[in-house]
Scaffold this motif. Sequence first.
Motif, PDB file in Angstrom:
ATOM      1  N   GLY A   1       1.395   7.246   6.448  1.00  9.96           N
ATOM      2  CA  GLY A   1       2.581   6.732   7.583  1.00  9.96           C
ATOM      3  C   GLY A   1       2.900   5.201   7.176  1.00  9.96           C
ATOM      4  O   GLY A   1       3.446   4.586   8.043  1.00  9.96           O
ATOM      5  N   PHE A   2       2.245   4.505   6.377  1.00 14.46           N
ATOM      6  CA  PHE A   2       2.487   2.967   6.221  1.00 14.46           C
ATOM      7  C   PHE A   2       3.615   2.550   5.251  1.00 14.46           C
ATOM      8  O   PHE A   2       3.628   3.320   3.878  1.00 14.46           O
ATOM      9  N   THR A   3       4.361   1.593   5.536  1.00 17.33           N
ATOM     10  CA  THR A   3       5.250   1.358   4.444  1.00 17.33           C
ATOM     11  C   THR A   3       4.717  -0.261   3.809  1.00 17.33           C
ATOM     12  O   THR A   3       5.730  -0.661   3.077  1.00 17.33           O
ATOM     13  N   SER A   4       3.953  -0.623   4.236  1.00 15.65           N
ATOM     14  CA  SER A   4       3.192  -1.682   3.376  1.00 15.65           C
ATOM     15  C   SER A   4       1.659  -1.447   3.835  1.00 15.65           C
ATOM     16  O   SER A   4       1.078  -0.734   4.670  1.00 15.65           O
ATOM     17  N   GLY A   5       0.753  -2.143   2.850  1.00 11.71           N
ATOM     18  CA  GLY A   5      -0.642  -1.963   3.214  1.00 11.71           C
ATOM     19  C   GLY A   5      -1.159  -3.026   4.134  1.00 11.71           C
ATOM     20  O   GLY A   5      -0.471  -3.904   4.565  1.00 11.71           O
ATOM     21  N   PRO A   6      -2.466  -2.748   4.273  1.00  6.35           N
ATOM     22  CA  PRO A   6      -3.149  -3.961   5.296  1.00  6.35           C
ATOM     23  C   PRO A   6      -3.052  -5.383   4.709  1.00  6.35           C
ATOM     24  O   PRO A   6      -2.995  -5.638   3.545  1.00  6.35           O
ATOM     25  N   GLU A   7      -3.134  -6.347   5.795  1.00 10.41           N
ATOM     26  CA  GLU A   7      -3.487  -7.726   5.188  1.00 10.41           C
ATOM     27  C   GLU A   7      -2.394  -8.203   4.292  1.00 10.41           C
ATOM     28  O   GLU A   7      -2.409  -9.017   3.352  1.00 10.41           O
ATOM     29  N   GLN A   8      -1.081  -8.172   4.814  1.00 12.24           N
ATOM     30  CA  GLN A   8       0.153  -8.684   4.214  1.00 12.24           C
ATOM     31  C   GLN A   8       0.068 -10.268   4.402  1.00 12.24           C
ATOM     32  O   GLN A   8      -0.391 -10.678   5.405  1.00 12.24           O
ATOM     33  N   SER A   9       0.521 -10.960   3.321  1.00 10.23           N
ATOM     34  CA  SER A   9       0.583 -12.185   3.030  1.00 10.23           C
ATOM     35  C   SER A   9       1.507 -12.635   2.173  1.00 10.23           C
ATOM     36  O   SER A   9       2.139 -11.982   1.381  1.00 10.23           O
ATOM     37  N   VAL A  10       2.003 -14.119   2.142  1.00 10.58           N
ATOM     38  CA  VAL A  10       3.082 -14.590   1.234  1.00 10.58           C
ATOM     39  C   VAL A  10       2.426 -14.151  -0.074  1.00 10.58           C
ATOM     40  O   VAL A  10       3.264 -13.807  -1.206  1.00 10.58           O
ATOM     41  N   ASP A  11       1.203 -14.521  -0.428  1.00  6.09           N
ATOM     42  CA  ASP A  11       0.793 -13.742  -1.768  1.00  6.09           C
ATOM     43  C   ASP A  11       0.728 -12.497  -2.177  1.00  6.09           C
ATOM     44  O   ASP A  11       0.649 -12.389  -3.526  1.00  6.09           O
ATOM     45  N   ASN A  12       0.446 -11.754  -0.849  1.00  9.90           N
ATOM     46  CA  ASN A  12       0.360 -10.255  -1.370  1.00  9.90           C
ATOM     47  C   ASN A  12       1.289  -9.522  -0.191  1.00  9.90           C
ATOM     48  O   ASN A  12       1.055  -9.059   0.667  1.00  9.90           O
ATOM     49  N   PRO A  13       2.758  -9.815  -0.432  1.00 16.22           N
ATOM     50  CA  PRO A  13       3.663  -9.192   0.447  1.00 16.22           C
ATOM     51  C   PRO A  13       3.643  -7.705   0.700  1.00 16.22           C
ATOM     52  O   PRO A  13       4.239  -7.574   1.796  1.00 16.22           O
ATOM     53  N   LEU A  14       3.025  -7.120  -0.074  1.00 15.05           N
ATOM     54  CA  LEU A  14       3.057  -5.648   0.127  1.00 15.05           C
ATOM     55  C   LEU A  14       1.692  -5.125   0.718  1.00 15.05           C
ATOM     56  O   LEU A  14       1.603  -3.919   1.074  1.00 15.05           O
TER      57      LEU A  14
END
Lengths: 213, 213
Positions: free
Chosen positions: A14-27
């Motif tokens: 159910g997720f549209t992005s993974g955990p721990e989104q950041s500028v370096d890892n936007p997905l």
Amino acid sequence: MAKVRFRISMSLDGFTSGPEQSVDNPLGIGGEGLHEWAIELASWRRPHGLEGGEVNASTAVMEESLAGIGATIMGRNMFGGHPGPWDPVRPWKGWWGANPPFHHPVFVVTHHARPPLALEGGTTFTFVTAGIEEALAQARRAAQGRDVAVAGGASIAQAYLKAGLVDEMEISLAPILLGGGERLFDGVGALPELKLARTVAAPGVTHFKFARR
Amino acid sequence: MAKVRFRISMSLDGFTSGPEQSVDNPLGIGGEGLHEWAIELASWRRPHGLEGGEVNASTAVMEESLAGIGATIMGRNMFGGHPGPWDPVRPWKGWWGANPPFHHPVFVVTHHARPPLALEGGTTFTFVTAGIEEALAQARRAAQGRDVAVAGGASIAQAYLKAGLVDEMEISLAPILLGGGERLFDGVGALPELKLARTVAAPGVTHFKFARR
């Protein structure tokens, strides 16, 4: 009337992005797995300026999702950069380089005002601080009778779903588990106004299209 | 070693039952939509004592999920009845009538001790109060080398997933939105030990099978 449509890639959990989104890892962690099916498609690569790619059962879905769109709405997080007010010296110009793949007006829902940003190829970013309904009104006018796409991320899609403003929703389900991140269907209810219109099983993804009853 | 397997029907928004579950409505509001694809199958109807039914792409998935199982584990909510201690006068005997469809030993994980319940057709319910690992140990012994099925509901499946005890998981995704209920993938993490083994697109459902890497 022109439709409000969105297509989003979602994991099986159910997720549209993974955990721990950041500028370096936007997905977010593992989030690139949501989009592998798309990145391999010729019909995705072409508007992104990339050569080659596959033609498969996802091609028609991708082409349909890109066709007939006169304007796009996205949230601040999808436009990206950093939280809070815009950097006055080097304002963030999006993830897409000098010639973004939209080629039409894009409306960014944000809390922080900013002048419009015109880039190459017909893409203009307009920053709307008056909320999702105002962004939709501006997008409808700009689309001149064509449809309006809600590009994401999850929170802006949720906001339009909760407001009952979505006419067509395409969930591209990637059979991966992310274990965390932004969950699309959180607090949006059962959406009785939307009904399954068709299912397409394709390599690495299953597409579920819902349309207003 | 024999495997621990489970198959569960899940909505597109991640729920394995609808909102407002009760004794009168054990599947929750709209929850019957999770199982429509199965109830139409001849391979589901036969073990439930019903005639007729369809043969389609789900048939092989259903037959595979029922084959080679020597014992089943379920949670107290799936066995059902009522919360708290068992009624000493008229103890709940499950949803399945005098001749349940299991035809092998079933282990019910519960906080409330109770003598075993032997019904017709080889189904014996044993009530285990010492937790999921003890229930699995008992089920493995009873299965005599065959596989152990975790039948559900969501919370017991979650417990086995979190403990890393699941060898095969089949998610039968019904393209419906329930808007609430029990969510299977809540706090179970990304389950890196499980890998997509195959996808089957069938009428009204898409089956995603994951197996231990």
